[in-house]
Design a protein around this motif. Structure first.
Motif, PDB file in Angstrom:
ATOM      1  N   LEU A  38       0.827  -1.211   0.000  1.00 59.50           N
ATOM      2  CA  LEU A  38       0.000   0.000   0.000  1.00 59.50           C
ATOM      3  C   LEU A  38       0.861   1.261   0.000  1.00 59.50           C
ATOM      4  CD1 LEU A  38      -2.885   1.326   0.374  1.00 59.50           C
ATOM      5  CD2 LEU A  38      -2.433   1.219   2.825  1.00 59.50           C
ATOM      6  N   PHE A  39       2.016   1.216   0.635  1.00 58.02           N
ATOM      7  CA  PHE A  39       2.862   2.404   0.782  1.00 58.02           C
ATOM      8  C   PHE A  39       3.987   2.456  -0.260  1.00 58.02           C
ATOM      9  CE2 PHE A  39       0.955   1.551   4.915  1.00 58.02           C
ATOM     10  CZ  PHE A  39       0.387   2.772   5.189  1.00 58.02           C
ATOM     11  N   GLU A  40       3.946   1.531  -1.219  1.00 59.28           N
ATOM     12  CA  GLU A  40       4.904   1.555  -2.317  1.00 59.28           C
ATOM     13  C   GLU A  40       4.236   2.156  -3.549  1.00 59.28           C
ATOM     14  OE1 GLU A  40       6.506  -2.378  -2.726  1.00 59.28           O
ATOM     15  OE2 GLU A  40       7.213  -2.447  -0.631  1.00 59.28           O
ATOM     16  N   SER A  41       5.015   2.340  -4.607  1.00 52.67           N
ATOM     17  CA  SER A  41       4.501   3.011  -5.808  1.00 52.67           C
ATOM     18  C   SER A  41       3.278   2.284  -6.378  1.00 52.67           C
ATOM     19  CB  SER A  41       5.600   3.095  -6.874  1.00 52.67           C
ATOM     20  OG  SER A  41       6.078   1.798  -7.200  1.00 52.67           O
ATOM     21  N   MET A  42       3.256   0.970  -6.271  1.00 52.20           N
ATOM     22  CA  MET A  42       2.151   0.195  -6.823  1.00 52.20           C
ATOM     23  C   MET A  42       0.831   0.472  -6.101  1.00 52.20           C
ATOM     24  SD  MET A  42       2.179  -3.918  -7.597  1.00 52.20           S
ATOM     25  CE  MET A  42       3.824  -3.867  -8.272  1.00 52.20           C
ATOM     26  N   GLY A  43       0.921   0.975  -4.846  1.00 58.54           N
ATOM     27  CA  GLY A  43      -0.285   1.206  -4.060  1.00 58.54           C
ATOM     28  C   GLY A  43      -0.824   2.614  -4.137  1.00 58.54           C
ATOM     29  N   GLU A  44      -0.350   3.399  -5.108  1.00 63.95           N
ATOM     30  CA  GLU A  44      -0.745   4.811  -5.180  1.00 63.95           C
ATOM     31  C   GLU A  44      -2.261   4.990  -5.334  1.00 63.95           C
ATOM     32  OE1 GLU A  44       0.333   8.901  -7.704  1.00 63.95           O
ATOM     33  OE2 GLU A  44       1.112   6.946  -8.343  1.00 63.95           O
ATOM     34  N   LYS A  45      -2.875   4.176  -6.192  1.00 62.26           N
ATOM     35  CA  LYS A  45      -4.321   4.313  -6.414  1.00 62.26           C
ATOM     36  C   LYS A  45      -5.096   4.087  -5.112  1.00 62.26           C
ATOM     37  CE  LYS A  45      -6.324   1.158  -9.036  1.00 62.26           C
ATOM     38  NZ  LYS A  45      -6.902   0.454 -10.210  1.00 62.26           N
ATOM     39  N   ALA A  46      -4.686   3.088  -4.337  1.00 60.30           N
ATOM     40  CA  ALA A  46      -5.366   2.791  -3.071  1.00 60.30           C
ATOM     41  C   ALA A  46      -5.128   3.911  -2.060  1.00 60.30           C
ATOM     42  CB  ALA A  46      -4.866   1.457  -2.512  1.00 60.30           C
ATOM     43  N   ARG A  47      -3.911   4.438  -2.032  1.00 59.02           N
ATOM     44  CA  ARG A  47      -3.613   5.547  -1.108  1.00 59.02           C
ATOM     45  C   ARG A  47      -4.437   6.778  -1.450  1.00 59.02           C
ATOM     46  NH1 ARG A  47       1.618   4.168  -2.199  1.00 59.02           N
ATOM     47  NH2 ARG A  47       2.055   6.165  -3.216  1.00 59.02           N
ATOM     48  N   ASN A  48      -4.596   7.039  -2.746  1.00 59.81           N
ATOM     49  CA  ASN A  48      -5.396   8.194  -3.166  1.00 59.81           C
ATOM     50  C   ASN A  48      -6.842   8.050  -2.708  1.00 59.81           C
ATOM     51  OD1 ASN A  48      -3.218   9.390  -4.392  1.00 59.81           O
ATOM     52  ND2 ASN A  48      -3.697   8.616  -6.447  1.00 59.81           N
ATOM     53  N   PHE A  49      -7.374   6.833  -2.803  1.00 65.54           N
ATOM     54  CA  PHE A  49      -8.740   6.581  -2.358  1.00 65.54           C
ATOM     55  C   PHE A  49      -8.875   6.888  -0.862  1.00 65.54           C
ATOM     56  CE2 PHE A  49     -11.786   3.746  -0.287  1.00 65.54           C
ATOM     57  CZ  PHE A  49     -12.936   3.951  -1.027  1.00 65.54           C
ATOM     58  N   LEU A  50      -7.926   6.409  -0.066  1.00 64.06           N
ATOM     59  CA  LEU A  50      -7.966   6.635   1.387  1.00 64.06           C
ATOM     60  C   LEU A  50      -7.765   8.107   1.724  1.00 64.06           C
ATOM     61  CD1 LEU A  50      -5.903   3.492   2.460  1.00 64.06           C
ATOM     62  CD2 LEU A  50      -8.346   3.861   2.860  1.00 64.06           C
ATOM     63  N   ASN A  51      -6.923   8.796   0.934  1.00 66.10           N
ATOM     64  CA  ASN A  51      -6.697  10.233   1.162  1.00 66.10           C
ATOM     65  C   ASN A  51      -7.955  11.044   0.856  1.00 66.10           C
ATOM     66  OD1 ASN A  51      -4.046   9.916   1.982  1.00 66.10           O
ATOM     67  ND2 ASN A  51      -3.205  10.123  -0.094  1.00 66.10           N
TER      68      ASN A  51
END
Length: 552
Positions: free
Chosen positions: A118-131
């Motif tokens: 989640l905290f690596e480059s591959m998890g950017e889409k998921a992080r954006n959703f949570l943000n």
């Protein structure tokens, strides 16, 4: 001395049990409302010296290990470890792990991999959703939210690097398919870990960013049953016990937002139909429940589906009324915590929650509404509470209480023994008494098991006889109150039986059978001093045969 005996010599079994049960002294033992079934009165007996329990309602029994394992939703070995920690006893770990322990390890491995990505480059889409949802990093870390990448072999590759056998991934529900076509079960989804009551990861819920199904849960495994888990309970349990209340919301993000806002006693079902098991789990930790589903029509339908299960579990149910088209997550995103507290404090019973501001003029619509509400009242175990709800409906609809009462048909029996209602049950019992003193062989020959009896007490006695226990021993072990009620019921059944005409003589149990049982129980009731002596001997020596010479 075995390990359990060593444990109970180093601890107070009563103090440990009081962490899980509201115990009240009753003679030599203690009684509590059973957490394992919809108990409306204390029917679970606890022995404070040996740490043994038995429920006269559902038949659950065991020692402290079983009690902790059942309530915490953990294995017996984990419950044993917990007791050893309390007692200050070291136990040697077995070299070979059990299969379910291996699955727990695999789930912990997957949990860490999903959370890390989640905290690596591959998890950017998921992080954006949570943000976009404004979830705090602390909340994401606390629940260990993760991300499953879109490629179908992420978890397979990670497992291969660790030398994990793919068969274990299949057992854990992390991959799907057959040999040569294996792929990850979760792909391109936000991952919500689902924990057991004790805090072990047992499954995952995956939320899609687009497409259907929006939510996908792990398949059921040896450590995960959807109907027996609640999302967030590992965090909610302590606050629920302290406050005596749980808050039930619909979704995973609702739980996250509620907990983040300070409402830690919040749980959610797992996206499936609410179940009896989930209602009973809630009742283990709290007697009150506030249902806080979405404010739209779908949310109201969800409340109505869950309500019968909650009421039948003898929970005191209130319904929190959110504004239309709001859910707990979106409401708290826009409003301060105090606004949610106001909604919870003003939660309503199911009559007030589902009544429109003004009753419809159409008699047909009124009839449908009244029918729906009386069906809910039928699910309430307490006779007093049913009466009060009936009176409330009577005032609202201007219809007599007697008529509404005639429409209410309780779907859960009160736990008390009504002696006049069990003549067929006690007739069968009386017949068997006439042959061989309630021996197991007699039940088996007549193809009778506990399910033939409506009366809970007779079901449990029969179940114990079929396990090989002696009927007279069972009578001796019954609390005085239960023995007296049993005898009163048999007396009453005998009196009514005298006036019954049978079409076939073989259907008529001999009155001498009732007479035998009356004499036997009267003898027991007269011999309280002998009974006490027998109990003392049984405590010291374990189960002993009932023989007159034992009391001389």
């Amino acid at each position: 001395m075995n390990l359990y005996d060593e444990i109970i010599t180093n601890i107070s079994p009563l103090e440990v049990a009081q962490r899980y049960l509201n115990l009240r002294k009753s003679g030599r033992n203690y009684m509590a409302v059973c957490p394992f079934h919809a108990d409306t009165k204390p029917s679970l007996s606890f022995d404070p010296e040996r740490g043994l329990f038995y429920c006269f309602g559902c038949g659950k029994s065991g020692n402290l290990i079983h009690l902790i394992a059942e309530i915490e939703g953990i294995s017996s070995s984990e419950a044993l470890k917990e007791l050893c920690n309390i007692a200050g006893i070291e136990i040697k770990e077995k070299k070979e792990k059990r299969e379910d322990e291996k699955i727990y390890d695999i789930m912990e491995f997957a949990l860490n991999e999903y959370h890390k990505i989640l905290f690596e480059s591959m998890g950017e889409k998921a992080r954006n959703f949570l943000n976009e949802k404004n979830f705090k990093l602390h909340t994401i870390r606390r629940f260990k939210i993760g991300y499953a990448p879109p490629d179908g072999d992420f978890i397979i590759k990670k497992a291969r690097e660790k030398g994990i056998n793919p068969s274990l991934l299949l057992e854990a529900g992390l991959i799907t398919g057959t040999s040569g076509t294996l792929r990850d079960f979760f792909r391109d989804r936000l991952i919500f870990p689902i924990y057991s009551v004790s805090g072990k990861c047992v499954a995952f819920g995956g939320r899609a960013f687009e497409g259907e199904p929006k939510y996908l849960n792990s398949p059921e495994t040896k450590i995960f049953k959807k109907s027996k888990n609640l999302f967030g309970l590992n965090i909610a349990k302590n606050e629920a016990r302290r406050k005596g209340t749980l808050i039930l919301v619909e979704g995973y993000t609702d739980v996250l937002r509620m907990v983040e806002s300070g409402f830690e006693n919040t749980v959610a079902p797992l996206g499936t139909a609410f179940s009896t098991d989930q209602a009973l789990i809630i009742r283990r930790f709290a007697g009150n429940i506030i249902v806080l589903f979405d404010g739209d029509d779908a949310g109201k339908r969800g409340m109505k589906r869950a309500l019968p299960f909650l009421l039948k579990a003898d929970l005191k149910v209130k319904i929190g009324m959110l504004p239309e088209n709001e859910d707990p997550e979106s409401f708290l995103k826009k409003n301060e915590k105090e606004k949610m507290e106001e909604i919870l404090n003003n939660s309503k019973d199911f009559i007030d929650a589902f009544l429109p501001e003004k009753l419809p003029d159409d008699p047909y619509a009124q009839s449908l509404l009244l029918s729906e509400l009386t069906n809910f009242i039928s699910c309430v175990p307490s006779e007093i509470e049913r009466e009060l709800f009936i009176k409330k409906l009577s005032k609202i609809f201007l219809i007599s209480s007697e008529y509404i009462k005639s429409r209410v048909k309780p779907t859960i029996q009160d736990s008390k023994i009504e002696t006049g209602d069990f003549i067929p049950d006690y007739s069968v019992f009386g017949t068997i008494v006439a042959f061989n003193y309630f021996k197991k062989e007699e039940f088996e020959k007549r193809k009778i098991d506990e399910r033939v009896f409506k009366d809970t007490l007779l079901r449990n006695i029969t179940k114990r006889i079929l396990k090989g226990e002696i009927f007279e021993e069972i009578l001796f072990e019954l609390p005085d109150k239960e023995r007296r009620k049993l005898m009163e019921a048999i007396f009453k059944a005998k009196e009514k039986f005298k006036n019954v005409e049978f079409k076939d003589e073989k259907d008529s149990p001999p009155l001498s059978a009732f007479k035998y049982l009356e004499d036997k129980m009267s003898q027991i009731l007269r011999e309280e001093e002998i009974l006490e002596k027998w109990r003392e001997m049984k405590n010291k020596q374990g189960s002993i045969p009932i023989q007159r010479e034992n009391f001389s």
